[in-house]
Design an enzyme around this catalytic site. Structure first.
Site, short mmCIF file in Angstrom:
data_model
loop_
_atom_site.label_atom_id
_atom_site.label_comp_id
_atom_site.label_asym_id
_atom_site.label_seq_id
_atom_site.Cartn_x
_atom_site.Cartn_y
_atom_site.Cartn_z
N CYS A 16 0.80 -1.22 0.00
CA CYS A 16 0.00 0.00 0.00
C CYS A 16 0.83 1.27 0.00
O CYS A 16 0.52 2.23 -0.72
CB CYS A 16 -1.00 -0.01 1.15
SG CYS A 16 -0.27 0.19 2.81
N HIS A 32 -2.86 1.54 6.79
CA HIS A 32 -3.09 1.57 5.34
C HIS A 32 -2.76 2.97 4.84
O HIS A 32 -3.10 3.97 5.48
CB HIS A 32 -4.53 1.21 5.00
CG HIS A 32 -4.80 1.19 3.52
ND1 HIS A 32 -3.96 0.57 2.63
CD2 HIS A 32 -5.80 1.73 2.78
CE1 HIS A 32 -4.44 0.72 1.40
NE2 HIS A 32 -5.55 1.42 1.47
N ASP A 61 -7.15 6.13 -3.76
CA ASP A 61 -6.38 4.96 -3.33
C ASP A 61 -5.99 4.11 -4.53
O ASP A 61 -6.85 3.69 -5.30
CB ASP A 61 -7.20 4.13 -2.35
CG ASP A 61 -6.35 3.15 -1.55
OD1 ASP A 61 -5.19 2.94 -1.92
OD2 ASP A 61 -6.86 2.60 -0.56
#
EC number: 2.3.2.13
Length: 740
Positions: A324, A383, A406
């Site tokens: 991530c 995250h 994202d």
């Protein structure tokens, strides 16, 4: 009277005989298209005629031609804040004037035709706004583009061009048309970016310090670790490095965007979030959360975006591997390169709500072990994603500003792995149906967590809620502070304070929009009020202590059974290895009691070798009051502390001169470290420098000297990293001022 005159070079003769002796006017215009071109006769032989210099004896040579287009790269780059881009093509920001110098074959005359044609995309068309035609001598605008003559000097002219603040982003070709002649050259290519300095651009950012941070800063960091143990991970965004902008422009072309869609930062952000990860033969980076990275680079080893984008641009093959923070780092780089203000953001204890029901459901057996085939939702220790700054003219008023985007592939959105942009205002208010993907992001930072105990009763599974946590998801949401190397907590931008009336009202509002009543309520306890588990980060190789804190209504003596299940996992919650179960029965007295469980280091040391990732120990602990049969549960995560190392690096250096970095490390751990390496990286040097040291025994001290030669001036951040099989990374950094 002159009759039947025809033009032969500069000679004018009467058909069949010379014009000598004829009655002619004192001057005759032989070139009606060129009113300034006259043959002066005055009764003499036409051979004494005067013709302007522009007209030579060869037919057609008096046509105007552009020999060269000079984009005045340095001058324009300063005013457009694009001077640092290492690309051969000029880089401009939309909505702002830039200047061109045209070198002609002759001075520009009023009768000459001169038009600039800017085109982008396949089959450029005026109707589709992919072709813009400008006449710098005719006051007009074309799709709100403008061009004016600024200066004329002999055979050179300077033209001022202003693109519209919502012009299409990307690569443009410039053709210059002069009559029948069109100057076409592969060198006449320019890049057009968004413009946070332009008030009319939807990415306009009014604060100069924020523009410097979110557009011009090419270094920064991510925050990783756990909510109670936040770690700083340096990151080089490197948006100005060689081939990085070229790669970003190429990604625009490779994406599913139509050329006209590239006007809109909302659609650009959405497309780029899909392009960063690899899917169906397209995308920059392959995600991998298995812990096995033999055919690529382990995600924790990356320290910047530029090497990844450069490799992808040169090979057109997806780079292996990322997680991530790598996806977020690359997306932040791409957006900053394209002129969209962007920041990397970390949420700790971040939820992945696969059912999109605003709750995160975890199912465990009576030993506290997670039942993986039932627990589809997950909670990540952290995250990382990207926030992008823009107006949202596609939405009702009130949703401008930061938008969550994202690039990590988690859930499909409109059939594609992408997420956002989702307005932080909508997330904070619980407006979960505001586009794009606000419901998913809302659950990431503000979902309620349900823990279910699965019991076998007469051969049938029975589900019991043993814990409902309303404050455990979305903690310490962090980003780098503007102009400083420190963490800034922005949790308040995403949600109201946990436990506040406003936060609960937002949850009720979100459930109402979902047309779903909360099916589950917090279990009613007669005596057992609360349970929590605390554990300080342990030094690698040492035992790990877990303190179970129990709160009751009564202070009476009671017996409690404590069951703990411990496993080694990735930061995403994925199980890597089962470590052990610990059970303990204790007598407790008083309204607040503590029980300690100890995890021996032998249970986890041998498992570290199978994990090429930063290790996390997860403990799931169930407490049952024997007398009342009341049950509660809690989850705890432990990451490890590592010894630091010292760095000796000069405060200043010079381009082309040797720079020496000295590193000193003492292994204070109880275990030997194998395959120890030091590495040094900076945007101010040409490549990563490493130094290998084999095995370092407990108590042993090593010194390392890494040499490099700076190639760029300015304050440059140097990232120094120590890694080994057991300790994946220990980071240090220093700013060095490099001069000529």
């Amino acid at each position: 009277m002159v009759s039947d005159w025809k033009l032969m070079g500069v000679w004018a003769e009467q058909e069949g005989e010379q014009a000598q002796g004829s009655s002619v006017p004192s001057s005759v215009c032989l070139f009606p298209s060129f009113p300034s071109a006259f043959v002066l006769i005055n009764g003499e032989h036409p051979g004494t005629s005067f013709v302007p210099e522009a007209m030579s004896t060869e037919r057609g040579s008096w046509e105007l031609k552009v020999l060269l287009v000079d984009f005045l790269k340095q001058e324009n780059a300063v005013s457009h804040h694009t001077w640092e881009f290492q690309t051969s093509n000029p880089v401009f920001r939309r909505g702002q004037v830039f200047h061109l110098r045209l070198v002609l074959n002759q001075p520009l005359q009023s009768y000459h035709e001169l038009k600039l044609e800017f085109s982008t995309g396949p089959k450029p068309s005026i109707a589709k706004h992919t072709l813009v035609v400008l006449d710098p001598r005719t006051p007009s605008d074309h799709h709100n583009w403008q061009a004016t003559l600024q200066n004329e000097s002999g055979k050179e002219v300077t033209v001022a061009v202003t693109s519209t603040p919502n012009a299409i982003l990307g690569k443009y070709q410039l053709h210059v048309k002069t009559g029948k002649h069109i100057l076409k050259s592969e060198e006449n290519i320019l890049y057009l970016l968004c413009n946070p300095w332009c008030k009319e651009d939807t990415v306009f950012m009014p604060d100069e310090d924020e523009r410097k941070e979110y557009i011009l800063n090419d270094t920064g960091c991510h925050y990783v670790g756990a909510a109670r143990s936040i770690k700083y991970k340096p990151w080089n965004f490197g948006q100005f490095e060689k081939n990085v902008l070229d790669c970003c422009i190429s990604l625009l072309t490779e994406s599913s965007l139509k050329p006209t869609d590239r006007r809109d930062p909302v659609l650009v952000c959405r497309a780029m979030s899909a392009m960063i990860h690899f899917e169906k033969g397209q995308g920059v980076l392959v995600g991998n959360w298995t812990g096995d990275y033999q055919d690529g680079t382990a995600p924790y080893k990356w320290t910047g975006s530029a090497p990844i984008l450069q490799q992808y641009y040169s090979t057109k093959q997806a780079v292996r591997f990322g997680q991530c923070w790598v996806f977020a780092g690359i997306l932040t780089t791409v957006l900053r390169a394209l002129g969209i203000p962007a920041r990397s953001v970390t949420a700790f204890d971040s939820a992945h709500d696969t059912e999109k029901n605003l709750t995160v459901d975890t199912y465990v057996n009576e030993n506290g072990e997670k039942i993986t085939n039932m627990s589809r939702d997950s909670v990540w220790n952290f995250h990382v994603w990207t926030d992008a700054w823009m107006k949202r003219p596609d939405l009702p008023k009130g949703y401008d500003g930061w938008q969550a985007v994202d690039a990590t592939p988690q859930e499909r959105s409109q059939g594609v792995f992408c997420c956002g942009p989702s307005p932080l205002t909508a997330i904070r208010k619980g407006d979960i149906f505001i586009v794009y993907d606000t419901r998913f992001v809302f659950s990431e930072v503000n979902g309620d967590r349900l823990i279910w105990l699965v019991k076998m009763v007469n051969g049938q599974e029975e589900l019991h809620i043993i814990s409902m946590e309303t404050t455990s998801i979305g903690k310490n949401i962090s980003t780098k502070a503007v102009g400083q190397d420190r963490r800034r907590d922005i949790t308040y931008e995403y949600k109201y304070p946990e436990g506040s009336p406003e936060e609960r009202q937002v949850m009720d509002h979100a459930f109402l929009l979902l047309s779903s009543e909360r099916e589950h309520r917090r279990p009613v306890k007669e005596n057992f009020l609360h349970m929590s588990v605390q554990s300080d980060d342990a030094l690698l190789g040492n035992p790990v202590n877990f303190t179970v804190i129990l709160k009751r209504k009564t202070a009476a003596l009671q017996n409690v059974n404590i069951s703990g299940s411990f496993e080694l996992q990735l930061y995403t919650g994925k199980k890597v290895a089962k470590l052990c179960d610990l059970n303990k029965t204790s007598q407790i007295q008083g309204q607040v009691s503590e029980v300690t469980l100890t995890l021996d280091s032998k249970t986890y040391i041998n498992s570290l070798a199978i994990l090429d990732d930063e290790p996390v120990i997860r403990g799931f602990i169930i407490a049952e009051i024997v007398e009342s049969k009341e049950i509660m549960a809690s989850e705890v995560f432990v990451s490890f502390q590592y010894p630091e190392f010292s760095v000796e690096l000069p405060n200043t250096g010079r381009v082309g001169q040797l720079l020496v970095c000295n590193c000193i490390f003492r292994n204070t751990l109880a275990i030997p470290l194998t395959d120890v390496k030091f590495s040094l990286e900076s945007l101010g040097i040409s490549s990563l420098q490493t130094s290998e040291h084999g095995t370092v025994q407990p108590g042993e001290t090593i010194q390392s000297q890494i040499k490099c030669i700076p190639i760029k001036t300015g304050p440059k951040k140097f990232i120094i990293k120590l890694s080994s099989k057991q300790v994946k990374e220990i980071n240090a950094q220093k700013i060095v001022l490099i001069t000529k």
